[in-house]
Design a protein around this motif. Structure first.
Motif, PDB file in Angstrom:
ATOM      1  N   ARG A 187       0.834  -1.212   0.000  1.00  0.00           N
ATOM      2  CA  ARG A 187       0.000   0.000   0.000  1.00  0.00           C
ATOM      3  C   ARG A 187       0.864   1.255   0.000  1.00  0.00           C
ATOM      4  N   VAL A 188       1.958   1.223   0.743  1.00  0.00           N
ATOM      5  CA  VAL A 188       2.843   2.386   0.830  1.00  0.00           C
ATOM      6  C   VAL A 188       3.488   2.690  -0.522  1.00  0.00           C
ATOM      7  N   LEU A 189       3.742   1.661  -1.307  1.00  0.00           N
ATOM      8  CA  LEU A 189       4.350   1.877  -2.628  1.00  0.00           C
ATOM      9  C   LEU A 189       3.399   2.566  -3.598  1.00  0.00           C
ATOM     10  N   ASP A 190       2.094   2.489  -3.317  1.00  0.00           N
ATOM     11  CA  ASP A 190       1.086   3.214  -4.103  1.00  0.00           C
ATOM     12  C   ASP A 190       1.189   2.899  -5.604  1.00  0.00           C
ATOM     13  N   LEU A 191       1.191   1.621  -5.916  1.00  0.00           N
ATOM     14  CA  LEU A 191       1.309   1.177  -7.305  1.00  0.00           C
ATOM     15  C   LEU A 191      -0.023   1.331  -8.035  1.00  0.00           C
ATOM     16  N   PRO A 192      -0.010   1.576  -9.333  1.00  0.00           N
ATOM     17  CA  PRO A 192      -1.257   1.697 -10.095  1.00  0.00           C
ATOM     18  C   PRO A 192      -2.108   0.427 -10.001  1.00  0.00           C
ATOM     19  N   LYS A 193      -3.405   0.615 -10.022  1.00  0.00           N
ATOM     20  CA  LYS A 193      -4.332  -0.517  -9.956  1.00  0.00           C
ATOM     21  C   LYS A 193      -4.033  -1.524 -11.066  1.00  0.00           C
ATOM     22  N   GLU A 194      -4.061  -2.808 -10.708  1.00  0.00           N
ATOM     23  CA  GLU A 194      -3.817  -3.940 -11.608  1.00  0.00           C
ATOM     24  C   GLU A 194      -2.368  -4.014 -12.101  1.00  0.00           C
ATOM     25  N   SER A 195      -1.474  -3.346 -11.378  1.00  0.00           N
ATOM     26  CA  SER A 195      -0.047  -3.576 -11.633  1.00  0.00           C
ATOM     27  C   SER A 195       0.285  -5.009 -11.238  1.00  0.00           C
ATOM     28  N   GLU A 196       1.344  -5.534 -11.835  1.00  0.00           N
ATOM     29  CA  GLU A 196       1.743  -6.910 -11.547  1.00  0.00           C
ATOM     30  C   GLU A 196       2.919  -6.954 -10.568  1.00  0.00           C
ATOM     31  N   VAL A 197       2.852  -7.925  -9.672  1.00  0.00           N
ATOM     32  CA  VAL A 197       3.915  -8.147  -8.697  1.00  0.00           C
ATOM     33  C   VAL A 197       4.381  -9.594  -8.855  1.00  0.00           C
TER      34      VAL A 197
ATOM     35  N   TYR B  43      -5.360  -7.710  -2.084  1.00  0.00           N
ATOM     36  CA  TYR B  43      -6.019  -6.704  -1.245  1.00  0.00           C
ATOM     37  C   TYR B  43      -5.584  -5.281  -1.578  1.00  0.00           C
ATOM     38  N   ASN B  44      -4.577  -5.145  -2.426  1.00  0.00           N
ATOM     39  CA  ASN B  44      -4.161  -3.828  -2.913  1.00  0.00           C
ATOM     40  C   ASN B  44      -4.519  -3.610  -4.386  1.00  0.00           C
ATOM     41  N   ASN B  45      -5.428  -4.445  -4.907  1.00  0.00           N
ATOM     42  CA  ASN B  45      -5.854  -4.359  -6.314  1.00  0.00           C
ATOM     43  C   ASN B  45      -4.691  -4.540  -7.283  1.00  0.00           C
ATOM     44  N   LEU B  46      -3.776  -5.436  -6.912  1.00  0.00           N
ATOM     45  CA  LEU B  46      -2.637  -5.770  -7.739  1.00  0.00           C
ATOM     46  C   LEU B  46      -2.735  -7.236  -8.162  1.00  0.00           C
ATOM     47  N   ILE B  47      -1.977  -7.608  -9.172  1.00  0.00           N
ATOM     48  CA  ILE B  47      -2.060  -8.966  -9.717  1.00  0.00           C
ATOM     49  C   ILE B  47      -0.763  -9.718  -9.427  1.00  0.00           C
ATOM     50  N   PRO B  48      -0.844 -10.829  -8.692  1.00  0.00           N
ATOM     51  CA  PRO B  48       0.356 -11.633  -8.478  1.00  0.00           C
ATOM     52  C   PRO B  48       0.713 -12.438  -9.719  1.00  0.00           C
TER      53      PRO B  48
ATOM     54  N   SER C  39       6.352  -7.778 -17.630  1.00  0.00           N
ATOM     55  CA  SER C  39       5.559  -7.141 -18.680  1.00  0.00           C
ATOM     56  C   SER C  39       5.539  -5.635 -18.432  1.00  0.00           C
ATOM     57  N   LYS C  40       4.807  -4.929 -19.275  1.00  0.00           N
ATOM     58  CA  LYS C  40       4.676  -3.475 -19.091  1.00  0.00           C
ATOM     59  C   LYS C  40       3.960  -3.127 -17.791  1.00  0.00           C
ATOM     60  N   LYS C  41       3.200  -4.077 -17.263  1.00  0.00           N
ATOM     61  CA  LYS C  41       2.432  -3.836 -16.038  1.00  0.00           C
ATOM     62  C   LYS C  41       3.202  -4.209 -14.778  1.00  0.00           C
ATOM     63  N   THR C  42       4.366  -4.826 -14.925  1.00  0.00           N
ATOM     64  CA  THR C  42       5.137  -5.262 -13.753  1.00  0.00           C
ATOM     65  C   THR C  42       5.729  -4.057 -13.029  1.00  0.00           C
ATOM     66  N   LYS C  43       5.489  -4.000 -11.716  1.00  0.00           N
ATOM     67  CA  LYS C  43       5.990  -2.873 -10.923  1.00  0.00           C
ATOM     68  C   LYS C  43       6.836  -3.293  -9.725  1.00  0.00           C
ATOM     69  N   ALA C  44       6.787  -4.568  -9.361  1.00  0.00           N
ATOM     70  CA  ALA C  44       7.508  -4.973  -8.151  1.00  0.00           C
ATOM     71  C   ALA C  44       7.836  -6.463  -8.188  1.00  0.00           C
ATOM     72  N   ILE C  45       8.835  -6.837  -7.389  1.00  0.00           N
ATOM     73  CA  ILE C  45       9.200  -8.233  -7.160  1.00  0.00           C
ATOM     74  C   ILE C  45       9.160  -8.477  -5.654  1.00  0.00           C
ATOM     75  N   MET C  46       8.613  -9.624  -5.270  1.00  0.00           N
ATOM     76  CA  MET C  46       8.550  -9.986  -3.856  1.00  0.00           C
ATOM     77  C   MET C  46       9.298 -11.311  -3.639  1.00  0.00           C
ATOM     78  N   PRO C  47      10.611 -11.262  -3.438  1.00  0.00           N
ATOM     79  CA  PRO C  47      11.345 -12.499  -3.124  1.00  0.00           C
ATOM     80  C   PRO C  47      11.006 -12.962  -1.709  1.00  0.00           C
ATOM     81  N   VAL C  48      10.970 -14.277  -1.536  1.00  0.00           N
ATOM     82  CA  VAL C  48      10.664 -14.859  -0.228  1.00  0.00           C
ATOM     83  C   VAL C  48      11.748 -15.872   0.106  1.00  0.00           C
ATOM     84  N   HIS C  49      12.334 -15.748   1.274  1.00  0.00           N
ATOM     85  CA  HIS C  49      13.304 -16.727   1.750  1.00  0.00           C
ATOM     86  C   HIS C  49      12.524 -17.894   2.358  1.00  0.00           C
TER      87      HIS C  49
END
Length: 377
Positions: free
Chosen positions: A66-76, A92-97, A119-129
């Motif tokens: 939520r703090v990153l304030d990414l555009p709706k339907e951005s991809e993570v 829950y942030n209207n983003l697409i995994p 893709s053009k809609k990708t805005k973030a990466i969430m690596p998990v250990h």
């Protein structure tokens, strides 16, 4: 015969003392000295400037996005082999995994496959250990920099683990963890967001507390959440944090003891034991076993047999790309991510809690050997 639980927290005394101090102070809710102390001390331990404690790890991830304030339907981009919280934080942030398969050895995100999913809609990466072993963060950060992507690091399962000598939880834009009862340190329920970005930190604090601002207490310019941690929980966290290095050493001792006890089963080709890459320090949050599929025995069968011997074990994560709940959502598409699918079928973890004794590990190991020999006569 006493059941050996899959995980049990180690509570040695100061937790009660500090919790009592918090209660006697009158500050039992979301303000008090232990919250500030817990945040400051944990940030120092990880090596970040700012820490914001919240009420659980799932909400830490939700708040970070939520703090990153990414555009709706951005991809993570997230791993499919992880807890559902990672996907929920996107939804829950209207983003697409966007799901990535995992590496067979480390069971963390297969970083070689990240770039092909951008893709053009990708805005973030969430690596998990995963299960205590670090993901390959250099590659994650390299791809993120190349494509101008944010990085939200989930290190809930790797508190105390190291990637190339640096603590997990110190990479990327925002770092999220959990202090659930089975974690390396616990507050019962609880979580934390960390960052070096002062603006992010201020926004994290504001949004976890309903969007309150000091200047106009009940005037809200942002829609926030009630994600506050309590002073009592934080008091427990302070006591746990004082012993964090002892907890890390104990986890490593548990893994090494299992390794010695189960080495023959691995040599015979029945199972694979957890790994530690040369560039990593694995804290073995959970001690993992992967069955050799050629014997035709699946994890659920072994778990069931162990249960009859009063030993708890847990299956691996059910891959996110197969989750029935997601099939109802408009972005869902059928995918084949074979490594994660196989790991779910053949992987499980043994009792791994900090209270385990040598005789417990011996009993678990003997029981596993009995079960596997029973299946594989």
């Amino acid at each position: 015969m006493k059941t050996i639980p899959v995980s049990e927290p180690l509570i040695l005394g100061k937790e009660l003392k500090y919790a009592q101090q918090a209660i006697e102070s009158g500050w039992i809710s979301s303000e008090g000295e232990f919250i500030n102390r817990f945040e400051k001390d944990f940030a120092q331990y990880i090596g970040k400037k700012y820490a914001v404690a919240v009420n659980n790890g799932t909400n830490a991830l939700i708040l970070a996005l939520r703090v990153l304030d990414l555009p709706k339907e951005s991809e993570v981009i997230i791993p499919t082999f992880t807890i559902i919280s990672c996907a929920l934080s996107c939804i829950y942030n209207n983003l697409i995994p966007v799901f990535i398969d995992c590496d067979k050895r480390t069971q963390t995100m297969d970083v070689s496959k990240i770039e092909e999913r951008i893709s053009k809609k990708t805005k973030a990466i969430m690596p998990v250990h995963i299960y205590g072993h670090p993901a390959d963060m250099n590659m994650v950060l390299k791809v993120a920099k190349k494509h101008n992507l944010c990085v939200i690091e989930d290190f809930a399962e790797a508190i105390g683990s190291l990637y190339k000598g640096r603590k997990c939880g110190s990479f990327g834009d925002i770092n999220c963890t959990s202090f659930y009862g089975n974690k390396l340190i616990t507050t019962g329920e609880g979580g934390m967001c960390l960052t070096d970005n002062k603006i992010f930190a201020e926004k994290l604090r504001r949004l976890r507390n309903l969007g309150f601002i000091p200047q106009e207490r009940f005037v809200h310019y942002d829609l926030g959440f009630n994600f506050r941690i309590t002073n009592v929980q934080s008091a427990i966290g302070c006591a746990q944090l004082e012993r964090i290095e002892e907890h890390v050493k104990r986890k490593v001792w548990i893994a090494n003891t299992y390794n010695r006890a189960l080495n023959k089963l691995q040599q015979k080709g029945f199972i694979s034991l957890p790994v530690e890459e040369t560039w990593a320090k694995n804290t073995y949050w959970m001690y993992t076993i992967v069955l050799n599929e050629k014997f035709g025995v699946k994890a659920k069968e072994v778990i069931g047999k162990l249960r009859k011997k009063n030993i708890q074990a847990r299956p691996f994560f059910y891959p996110l790309h197969l989750q029935p709940a997601f099939k109802k959502l408009p972005w869902y598409k059928k995918e084949n991510l074979p490594v994660s699918e196989k790991l779910y079928e053949y992987g499980f973890y043994l009792p791994s809690g900090l209270t385990l004794k040598k005789e417990d590990i011996g009993r678990v190991s003997f029981a596993l050997e009995e079960v596997l020999h029973g299946f594989c006569k």
